[in-house]
Design a protein around this motif. Structure first.
Motif, short mmCIF file in Angstrom:
data_model
loop_
_atom_site.label_atom_id
_atom_site.label_comp_id
_atom_site.label_asym_id
_atom_site.label_seq_id
_atom_site.Cartn_x
_atom_site.Cartn_y
_atom_site.Cartn_z
N LYS A 160 -13.08 20.60 17.61
CA LYS A 160 -13.83 20.62 18.87
C LYS A 160 -15.30 20.89 18.56
O LYS A 160 -15.63 21.39 17.49
CB LYS A 160 -13.30 21.73 19.79
CG LYS A 160 -11.89 21.57 20.27
CD LYS A 160 -11.50 22.72 21.21
CE LYS A 160 -10.10 22.59 21.74
NZ LYS A 160 -9.74 23.70 22.65
N GLY A 161 -16.14 20.56 19.51
CA GLY A 161 -17.53 20.94 19.44
C GLY A 161 -18.21 20.56 18.14
O GLY A 161 -18.12 19.42 17.68
N GLU A 162 -18.89 21.53 17.53
CA GLU A 162 -19.68 21.27 16.33
C GLU A 162 -18.82 20.82 15.17
O GLU A 162 -19.27 20.05 14.32
CB GLU A 162 -20.48 22.52 15.95
CG GLU A 162 -21.59 22.86 16.94
CD GLU A 162 -22.47 23.98 16.45
OE1 GLU A 162 -22.68 24.07 15.22
OE2 GLU A 162 -22.96 24.76 17.28
N ALA A 163 -17.57 21.30 15.11
CA ALA A 163 -16.67 20.89 14.02
C ALA A 163 -16.43 19.38 14.08
O ALA A 163 -16.37 18.71 13.04
CB ALA A 163 -15.35 21.65 14.11
N ALA A 164 -16.27 18.85 15.28
CA ALA A 164 -16.07 17.40 15.43
C ALA A 164 -17.30 16.64 14.96
O ALA A 164 -17.20 15.62 14.26
CB ALA A 164 -15.77 17.07 16.90
N LEU A 165 -18.48 17.14 15.31
CA LEU A 165 -19.72 16.48 14.88
C LEU A 165 -19.86 16.55 13.37
O LEU A 165 -20.25 15.56 12.73
CB LEU A 165 -20.92 17.15 15.55
CG LEU A 165 -22.30 16.61 15.16
CD1 LEU A 165 -22.43 15.14 15.60
CD2 LEU A 165 -23.41 17.45 15.79
N GLU A 166 -19.55 17.68 12.77
CA GLU A 166 -19.63 17.82 11.31
C GLU A 166 -18.72 16.81 10.62
O GLU A 166 -19.07 16.23 9.59
CB GLU A 166 -19.24 19.25 10.91
CG GLU A 166 -20.26 20.30 11.32
CD GLU A 166 -19.75 21.72 11.13
OE1 GLU A 166 -20.52 22.66 11.36
OE2 GLU A 166 -18.56 21.89 10.76
#
Length: 570
Positions: free
Chosen positions: A267-273
């Motif tokens: 989710k969130g930043e982890a998905a973007l990373e």
């Protein structure tokens, strides 16, 4: 006799006679009165009042309840309609749209049944125009335009004309190509054209990126959808997280992705990373990143299609709100209704018929850190341009699919029941006979005839009479003609005029139409996968692609060395 409300008339009458004296006549005898006397009459009146009163109350109560219910339902309808209108306007207000040049990405051609494919360029911008993108991506920008931005992600999403299959082709950001002359109407940023990295075209506006991809691939591009860093975060959160698997421990010190071997919900930043990681997967280049992005998108598509998402109004609204806020689209998609239509078309395609590929590349002779399209890419481009499915059962599916009433109508008219008059509108002797014989060989009526057209024709056209469109579509399908060749006439019968655009062969083709591509060659070395492959893991790079404390390491080594850093997801 018992009273309906539980009292006896006999007792009441006795009680009345004991309290009211009898009137007497002149002779002293009781005066004549109706049977039962006045007491009984009064009792009857009271009894009637009680009966009518007690029976009237439920009727009145029901009427009042009905009125209340009607008012409540009316109010709910008004509130719901008002909320629906507000939500519609709210979602429409979220959408950012940008006009692209008419024909910037070419023009789609309809098939024999009037259906057209959809080709969308999905752009992942590295722009940092707002506080959220600055925080997520590092570095900041202030302009609202795409000046100085690059298209870190470029995917051509092709949905077939019959909506039975789809292909998603990634174009690596490091591809070198010719960027055509462009001018961004918003920023007035312009270029006369240059040879450079394909992702740099976005600096001249989304339309320039569309034109560049069209020039490189020859694929018609109807629309574009652009997503920034914060958009990825919003979309992943809206679906409740996206499940991905990594083949080994991984720590990409550049994107900051840190995950243990196995499956995680991002989710969130982890998905973007994850979607930004290029050093963590494959060979550490953008080629490996495109594969992991396909896995992420496949998982997101499965989540979109799951009943838990689509059957939950709150989740649907959250997803719609996030999507409309996160996306910049061309004006052709610039409304909720148009996006809903697009989503509906995409949802028709089964996950197992959605193919993800990466354009085949080779090293750029002038720069080892850049790539150019490999020879195999031509087959991939042609397959998409020709609306060919890349899944193994494409021919079987195309033959049996009946996605529209038009198709069904055509399928109900056997070729044996269709006769055509074929006329030669070219200067080539015998062209009408060649086509007529080919039709008869395909099972069309022996009543098919030939002749010369009244005048020469530059284009091939098939006219049909009132109520004969289905028969015309049967002919068009057999000969490879598109809907643009069909015209209704006031006269009955089918007449095919062979034009100068069809000088040879028995299947129509034009200079703009390539021969069917070799689909095996199209997916060769293209890292092809389908959206239903839920158990595939992203391959962590075995090379020393990352640096930690000044030391080059593999992503797995970096994970072990950074034990104090918290993982991106549990």
């Amino acid at each position: 006799m018992s009273d309906p409300w539980g009292e006896t008339s006999g007792r009441a009458a006795t009680r009345d006679r004991s309290t009211v004296p009898h009137q007497r006549g002149a002779d002293g005898a009781p005066a004549h009165r109706p049977p039962g006397g006045r007491a009984a009459a009064r009792q009857a009146a009271r009894s009637k009042g009680r009966q009518s009163g007690r029976r009237a109350k439920p009727v009145a109560r029901r009427k009042r309840l009905a009125r209340i219910a009607l008012i409540t339902v009316s109010a709910l309808i008004l509130v719901t309609a008002g909320a629906g209108a507000w939500l519609w306007q709210h979602l429409n207000g979220n959408i950012k749209s940008v006009a692209i040049d008419d024909g910037a990405g070419g023009k789609e051609k309809a098939d024999a049944f009037g259906r057209t494919p959809i080709n969308i360029l999905v752009i992942g911008s590295d722009g940092r125009n707002n506080a959220a993108d600055c925080k997520l991506g590092g570095g900041c920008g202030s302009a609202s335009s795409t000046v100085g931005h690059n298209a870190d992600v470029e995917m051509v999403v092709h949905v077939s004309a019959d909506r039975s299959n789809a292909t998603v082709m990634s174009v690596p950001r490091d591809t070198m190509t010719q960027v055509p002359a462009c001018k961004d109407p918003d920023s007035s940023q312009a270029t006369a054209g240059y040879y450079g990295q394909i992702n740099s075209a976005l600096q001249y506006g989304p339309a320039c990126q569309v034109k560049t991809v069209h020039a490189l691939t020859g694929i018609t591009v109807d629309h574009f959808v652009m997503l920034d860093f914060s958009g990825v975060v919003k979309m992943s959160d809206a679906v409740g997280g996206v499940s991905v698997c990594v083949s080994d421990n991984v720590y990409d010190t550049y994107s900051h992705l840190k995950l243990a071997k196995g499956t995680h919900t991002l989710k969130g930043e982890a998905a973007l990373e994850f979607v930004r990681s290029r050093h963590g997967f494959g060979d550490g280049s953008d080629l490996g990143r495109t594969v992991s992005q396909h896995l992420f998108l496949s998982a997101m598509i499965r989540k979109f299609k799951s009943a838990g998402t689509l059957a939950n109004p709150a989740k649907v609204y959250s997803l719609a709100d996030a999507a409309t806020k996160a996306l910049t689209v061309d004006t052709g998609l610039g409304s909720v209704s148009k996006l809903v239509d697009l989503a509906t078309d995409l949802n028709k395609v089964p996950s197992k018929r959605m193919t993800f590929t990466t354009m085949q590349t080779g090293a750029d002779p002038a720069n080892a850190n850049r790539v150019v399209p490999a020879a195999g890419a031509k087959s991939l481009f042609a397959a998409i341009a020709n609306d060919q499915s890349l899944t193994a059962d494409s021919s079987k599916k195309k033959a049996s699919a009946s996605p529209s009433a038009t198709t069904s109508a055509a399928a109900t008219v056997p070729a044996s029941e269709v006769a055509v008059r074929v006329e030669n509108g070219t200067t080539i002797s015998g062209r009408a006979a060649v086509i007529a014989n080919a039709l008869i060989a395909k099972g069309f009526s022996p009543g098919t005839s030939t002749g010369n057209a009244p005048e020469q024709s530059a284009t091939t056209k098939l006219t049909y009479g009132p109520g004969e469109k289905a028969e015309a579509q049967t002919v068009a399908s057999a000969l490879g003609l598109s809907a643009s060749h069909l015209t209704q006439s006031s006269e009955s019968g089918l007449t095919l005029v062979i034009g100068g655009d069809w000088p040879s062969g028995t299947t129509y083709s034009s200079s703009a139409s390539a021969a069917p591509a070799d689909t095996h060659a199209a997916v060769s070395n293209a890292n092809a996968s389908t959206a239903d492959e839920s158990k595939t893991c992203a391959k962590v790079s075995p090379y020393k692609t990352v640096v930690l404390n000044g030391v080059a390491m593999t992503p797995a080594q970096a994970y072990a060395a950074a034990s104090s850093k918290k993982d991106s997801a549990p």
